[in-house]
Design an enzyme around this catalytic site. Sequence first.
Site, PDB file in Angstrom:
ATOM      1  N   HIS A 252     -11.634  10.909  -8.571  1.00 32.32           N
ATOM      2  CA  HIS A 252     -10.620  10.678  -9.867  1.00 32.32           C
ATOM      3  C   HIS A 252      -9.170  11.814  -9.451  1.00 32.32           C
ATOM      4  O   HIS A 252      -8.524  12.393 -10.313  1.00 32.32           O
ATOM      5  CB  HIS A 252     -11.225  11.097 -11.223  1.00 32.32           C
ATOM      6  CG  HIS A 252     -11.875   9.995 -11.766  1.00 32.32           C
ATOM      7  ND1 HIS A 252     -13.383   9.836 -11.166  1.00 32.32           N
ATOM      8  CD2 HIS A 252     -11.734   9.018 -12.587  1.00 32.32           C
ATOM      9  CE1 HIS A 252     -13.863   8.983 -11.959  1.00 32.32           C
ATOM     10  NE2 HIS A 252     -13.053   8.527 -12.806  1.00 32.32           N
TER      11      HIS A 252
ATOM     12  N   CYS B  43       0.802  -1.124   0.215  1.00 33.09           N
ATOM     13  CA  CYS B  43       0.032   0.075   0.060  1.00 33.09           C
ATOM     14  C   CYS B  43       0.748   1.455  -0.090  1.00 33.09           C
ATOM     15  O   CYS B  43       0.420   2.297   0.004  1.00 33.09           O
ATOM     16  CB  CYS B  43      -0.980   0.089   1.099  1.00 33.09           C
ATOM     17  SG  CYS B  43      -2.375  -1.064   1.208  1.00 33.09           S
TER      18      CYS B  43
ATOM     19  N   GLU C 292     -13.439   1.065   1.584  1.00 34.01           N
ATOM     20  CA  GLU C 292     -12.349   1.029   0.771  1.00 34.01           C
ATOM     21  C   GLU C 292     -12.455  -0.286  -0.412  1.00 34.01           C
ATOM     22  O   GLU C 292     -11.962  -0.387  -1.490  1.00 34.01           O
ATOM     23  CB  GLU C 292     -10.995   0.813   1.304  1.00 34.01           C
ATOM     24  CG  GLU C 292      -9.877   0.727   0.641  1.00 34.01           C
ATOM     25  CD  GLU C 292      -8.508   0.983   1.720  1.00 34.01           C
ATOM     26  OE1 GLU C 292      -7.876   0.044   1.644  1.00 34.01           O
ATOM     27  OE2 GLU C 292      -8.358   2.104   1.963  1.00 34.01           O
TER      28      GLU C 292
END
Length: 158
Positions: free
Chosen positions: A69, A24, A131
């Site tokens: 985005h 991550c 998530e």
Amino acid sequence: MALTIMRRIKFCAGHRLLHHGGKCENFHGHNYVADFFVQGETQDDVGRVIDFSDLKRRVKGWIDENWDHGFLIHQDDENARQALGMVTPSRVFVLPYNPTAENMAKYLLEEMSPVALDGSGARAVRVRIWETDESFAEASLDPVSGNTEMYSEMAMGE
């Protein structure tokens, strides 16, 4: 008596976790879902705490303008700042802490929601960030002290 409603907002964003030490720490993205739990002490003439479309306009409008985005990065992540600075166009949102699901929920509850809901007569009391389909984190206001509490449920094996 407080009445609570919930509005779900979906958005896509990228992030990386500074000093994570695992995968991550790399740039990656998610199709997030944010659940906004909003309360009001009174109802309007129609019987609503806040109209669902008004709630959507307020919170989704902010997310669309700032996070959707885009990349969310920690304010101390100079490597991410440099890398994303080379990409044009690039939407970058700098957080005062790592963009974990927990911190994203905390930011939306403590920083964004009071501004977005100002003048509506309603207030966010809980924000849940999904998530993945199996993993979410949640920030909620402690009704006694007004402090933010964190709750996280993460899927096994991630």
